[in-house]
Design a protein around this motif. Structure first.
Motif, PDB file in Angstrom:
ATOM      1  N   GLY A  45       0.807  -1.212   0.000  1.00 10.34           N
ATOM      2  CA  GLY A  45       0.000   0.000   0.000  1.00 10.34           C
ATOM      3  C   GLY A  45       0.838   1.259   0.000  1.00 10.34           C
ATOM      4  O   GLY A  45       2.018   1.234  -0.352  1.00 10.34           O
ATOM      5  N   VAL A  46       0.223   2.364   0.431  1.00 10.79           N
ATOM      6  CA  VAL A  46       0.841   3.687   0.419  1.00 10.79           C
ATOM      7  C   VAL A  46       0.905   4.211   1.853  1.00 10.79           C
ATOM      8  O   VAL A  46      -0.086   4.159   2.589  1.00 10.79           O
ATOM      9  CB  VAL A  46       0.006   4.652  -0.459  1.00 10.79           C
ATOM     10  CG1 VAL A  46       0.589   6.051  -0.414  1.00 10.79           C
ATOM     11  CG2 VAL A  46      -0.062   4.147  -1.882  1.00 10.79           C
ATOM     12  N   VAL A  47       2.060   4.733   2.248  1.00  6.63           N
ATOM     13  CA  VAL A  47       2.245   5.282   3.595  1.00  6.63           C
ATOM     14  C   VAL A  47       1.351   6.509   3.765  1.00  6.63           C
ATOM     15  O   VAL A  47       1.375   7.423   2.943  1.00  6.63           O
ATOM     16  CB  VAL A  47       3.716   5.669   3.839  1.00  6.63           C
ATOM     17  CG1 VAL A  47       3.890   6.349   5.197  1.00  6.63           C
ATOM     18  CG2 VAL A  47       4.625   4.453   3.738  1.00  6.63           C
ATOM     19  N   VAL A  48       0.530   6.508   4.826  1.00  4.76           N
ATOM     20  CA  VAL A  48      -0.327   7.657   5.116  1.00  4.76           C
ATOM     21  C   VAL A  48       0.040   8.332   6.438  1.00  4.76           C
ATOM     22  O   VAL A  48      -0.396   9.449   6.701  1.00  4.76           O
ATOM     23  CB  VAL A  48      -1.829   7.276   5.129  1.00  4.76           C
ATOM     24  CG1 VAL A  48      -2.280   6.887   3.744  1.00  4.76           C
ATOM     25  CG2 VAL A  48      -2.121   6.183   6.135  1.00  4.76           C
ATOM     26  N   GLN A  49       0.839   7.665   7.267  1.00  6.79           N
ATOM     27  CA  GLN A  49       1.267   8.268   8.531  1.00  6.79           C
ATOM     28  C   GLN A  49       2.579   7.628   8.945  1.00  6.79           C
ATOM     29  O   GLN A  49       2.737   6.412   8.876  1.00  6.79           O
ATOM     30  CB  GLN A  49       0.213   8.034   9.615  1.00  6.79           C
ATOM     31  CG  GLN A  49       0.586   8.624  10.964  1.00  6.79           C
ATOM     32  CD  GLN A  49      -0.524   8.444  11.987  1.00  6.79           C
ATOM     33  OE1 GLN A  49      -1.692   8.590  11.669  1.00  6.79           O
ATOM     34  NE2 GLN A  49      -0.154   8.145  13.212  1.00  6.79           N
ATOM     35  N   ALA A  69      -5.206  -0.998  -1.089  1.00  2.00           N
ATOM     36  CA  ALA A  69      -6.039  -0.731  -2.263  1.00  2.00           C
ATOM     37  C   ALA A  69      -7.530  -0.742  -1.921  1.00  2.00           C
ATOM     38  O   ALA A  69      -8.322  -0.055  -2.559  1.00  2.00           O
ATOM     39  CB  ALA A  69      -5.741  -1.747  -3.358  1.00  2.00           C
ATOM     40  N   ASP A  70      -7.936  -1.530  -0.905  1.00  2.00           N
ATOM     41  CA  ASP A  70      -9.348  -1.590  -0.527  1.00  2.00           C
ATOM     42  C   ASP A  70      -9.740  -0.476   0.453  1.00  2.00           C
ATOM     43  O   ASP A  70     -10.809  -0.510   1.044  1.00  2.00           O
ATOM     44  CB  ASP A  70      -9.699  -2.964   0.043  1.00  2.00           C
ATOM     45  CG  ASP A  70      -9.001  -3.269   1.359  1.00  2.00           C
ATOM     46  OD1 ASP A  70      -8.215  -2.424   1.848  1.00  2.00           O
ATOM     47  OD2 ASP A  70      -9.225  -4.368   1.897  1.00  2.00           O
TER      48      ASP A  70
END
Length: 85
Positions: A45-49, A69-70
């Motif tokens: 996934g993508v780092v958000v924090q 992704a979900d």
């Protein structure tokens, strides 16, 4: 004339190896109290924090929050995470 779109921030706010927006893969962190009911699972996934967001919350290690992704999120330790080109 319109203004160009803003550039993503790439200035690290910490000395950690990951920044918000980086694509990563790794193994989700499960706190010791929950390990009888939950098992660590692989994710991408993508780092958000970066960091736990709680005072003294990173005492066990450096944490990341990653959006999958979900649209769900997983917490992981930086040591259990790697870049995903």
């Amino acid at each position: 004339m319109t203004a160009p779109p803003p550039r993503p921030q790439r200035t690290p706010l910490t000395d950690g190896p990951f920044l918000v927006g980086d694509r990563v893969r790794g193994v989700a962190y499960v706190p010791p109290a929950l390990r009888k009911r939950e098992a660590p699972e692989p994710f991408e996934g993508v780092v958000v924090q970066v960091g736990s967001g709680y005072p003294k919350g990173d005492d066990e290690g450096d944490f990341l929050w990653v959006r999958l992704a979900d649209c769900t999120e997983r917490q992981s330790l930086v040591a259990d995470t790697e870049p995903n080109p």
